[in-house]
Design an enzyme around this catalytic site. Structure first.
Site, PDB file in Angstrom:
ATOM      1  N   ASP A 180       1.535   0.117  -2.014  1.00  0.00           N
ATOM      2  CA  ASP A 180       2.062  -0.083  -3.370  1.00  0.00           C
ATOM      3  C   ASP A 180       3.471   0.483  -3.516  1.00  0.00           C
ATOM      4  O   ASP A 180       4.300  -0.093  -4.226  1.00  0.00           O
ATOM      5  CB  ASP A 180       1.122   0.558  -4.396  1.00  0.00           C
ATOM      6  N   HIS A 217     -10.218  -0.169  -5.644  1.00  0.00           N
ATOM      7  CA  HIS A 217     -10.122  -1.535  -5.118  1.00  0.00           C
ATOM      8  C   HIS A 217     -11.466  -2.085  -4.683  1.00  0.00           C
ATOM      9  O   HIS A 217     -11.539  -3.001  -3.869  1.00  0.00           O
ATOM     10  CB  HIS A 217      -9.121  -1.582  -3.959  1.00  0.00           C
ATOM     11  N   GLN A 275      -1.668   9.990  -6.550  1.00  0.00           N
ATOM     12  CA  GLN A 275      -0.988   9.155  -5.553  1.00  0.00           C
ATOM     13  C   GLN A 275       0.457   8.923  -5.978  1.00  0.00           C
ATOM     14  O   GLN A 275       0.730   8.658  -7.153  1.00  0.00           O
ATOM     15  CB  GLN A 275      -1.684   7.793  -5.444  1.00  0.00           C
ATOM     16  N   GLU A 318       2.880   6.220  -5.638  1.00  0.00           N
ATOM     17  CA  GLU A 318       2.959   4.816  -5.214  1.00  0.00           C
ATOM     18  C   GLU A 318       3.637   3.951  -6.271  1.00  0.00           C
ATOM     19  O   GLU A 318       3.538   2.738  -6.236  1.00  0.00           O
ATOM     20  CB  GLU A 318       1.571   4.265  -4.861  1.00  0.00           C
TER      21      GLU A 318
HETATM   22  C1  3PY Z   1      -1.441   2.152  -1.045  1.00  0.00           C
HETATM   23  O1  3PY Z   1      -0.922   2.150   0.077  1.00  0.00           O
HETATM   24  O2  3PY Z   1      -0.952   1.596  -2.031  1.00  0.00           O
HETATM   25  C2  3PY Z   1      -2.689   2.838  -1.222  1.00  0.00           C
HETATM   26  O3  3PY Z   1      -3.129   2.998  -2.329  1.00  0.00           O
HETATM   27  C3  3PY Z   1      -3.403   3.306  -0.010  1.00  0.00           C
HETATM   28  O4  3PY Z   1      -4.748   3.073  -0.112  1.00  0.00           O
HETATM   29 MG    MG Z   2      -2.249   1.777  -3.786  1.00  0.00          MG
END
Ligand code: 3PY
Ligand code: MG
Length: 255
Positions: free
Chosen positions: A178, A45, A150, A152
């Site tokens: 996310d 980001h 991740q 998400e």
């Molecule tokens: C999210 O919460 O989507 C993240 O990627 C945290 O940085």
């Molecule tokens: Mg994220």
């Protein structure tokens, strides 16, 4: 090659870090003064190029923080550059399938776990030590360099048990922002849907002996998550802390 996050997890002690988006060596050194355990250098980001990312890794190491790099996508280049620069681990956003994660392991871990390309790089001080052994280096890098997809996306949550079980995956980083959007409760981080999802991810991590990590916006949220059993929290980001600190300073001056 040390890894404070794994060491603390082994001792049952939570570890803490934060995101850096300021593109500033001084900001990273300031974070180390806290002293946090790790910093996430965010190339997802923030438009940070390879050179700046590699300098940030070196700044964090110099300051005594474990540098984790959040890459942008799963590609050989995105994976190799931070690892060769000496990153202590990779955070990998928006994964969806176990297949993608197997490809990630192939890029990031040396054989026999994967097929990471080998060359003596900054990660092993270019093999300059008289006792350097490529085989020991590769074995140690596989063990200590954290590979952390991740969770998400809805798809990742649906396959989290399989993804957490993959050999070479060292932990799961929950992206609550996310994930909440993906689950239809945008930014309602305390909603029952999120609580249920987080519980499921933590169980998948526990069942597979993997580290659980998460982002939290502030200390109160971080403490609650640690009480729920999360191993490690990345709290806030330097860019937002700076904004808030200046807003608060100005408020105090003018109220
Ligand atoms: C999210 O919460 O989507 C993240 O990627 C945290 O940085
Ligand atoms: Mg994220």
């Amino acid at each position: 090659m040390e890894n404070r996050l794994s060491d603390k997890k082994a001792q049952g002690i939570p570890s803490y870090g934060t995101f850096t988006q300021l593109k500033s060596a001084a900001a990273i050194e300031n974070i180390a003064c806290a002293p946090f355990d790790f910093v996430v250098i965010d190339t997802e980001h923030q438009a940070i190029g390879t050179d700046l990312m590699a300098s940030a890794v070196a700044s964090a190491q110099g300051a005594g923080l474990a540098p984790l790099v959040r890459i942008c996508e799963i590609s050989r280049r995105e994976v190799l550059h931070p690892l060769d620069a000496g990153a202590a681990g990779l955070i990998v956003p928006a994964v969806k399938t176990a297949e993608e994660v197997r490809q990630l392991v192939a890029y990031a871990k040396f054989a026999p776990l994967g097929n990471r390309g080998y060359q003596p790089t900054r990660d092993c001080r270019w093999g300059s030590s008289s006792s350097f052994s490529p085989v020991s280096y590769m074995e140690e890098a596989n063990r200590k360099t954290l590979l952390i997809p991740q969770c998400e996306t809805r798809e990742c949550l649906e396959h989290i048990e399989e993804i957490a079980s993959i050999d070479g995956v060292d932990g799961i980083f929950i992206g609550p922002l996310d994930l909440s959007i993906a689950l239809g409760c945008p930014l309602q981080l305390d909603s029952p849907v999120m609580a249920h999802a987080i519980e499921r991810i933590l169980k998948a991590c526990r069942d597979n002996g993997k580290m659980s990590m998460i982002f939290a916006g502030d200390a109160a949220a971080a403490r609650k998550l640690i009480e729920q059993g999360v191993d490690s929290v990345a709290v806030g980001a330097d860019i937002f802390l700076l904004i808030h600190a200046y807003q608060e300073l100005y408020r105090q001056l003018t109220d």
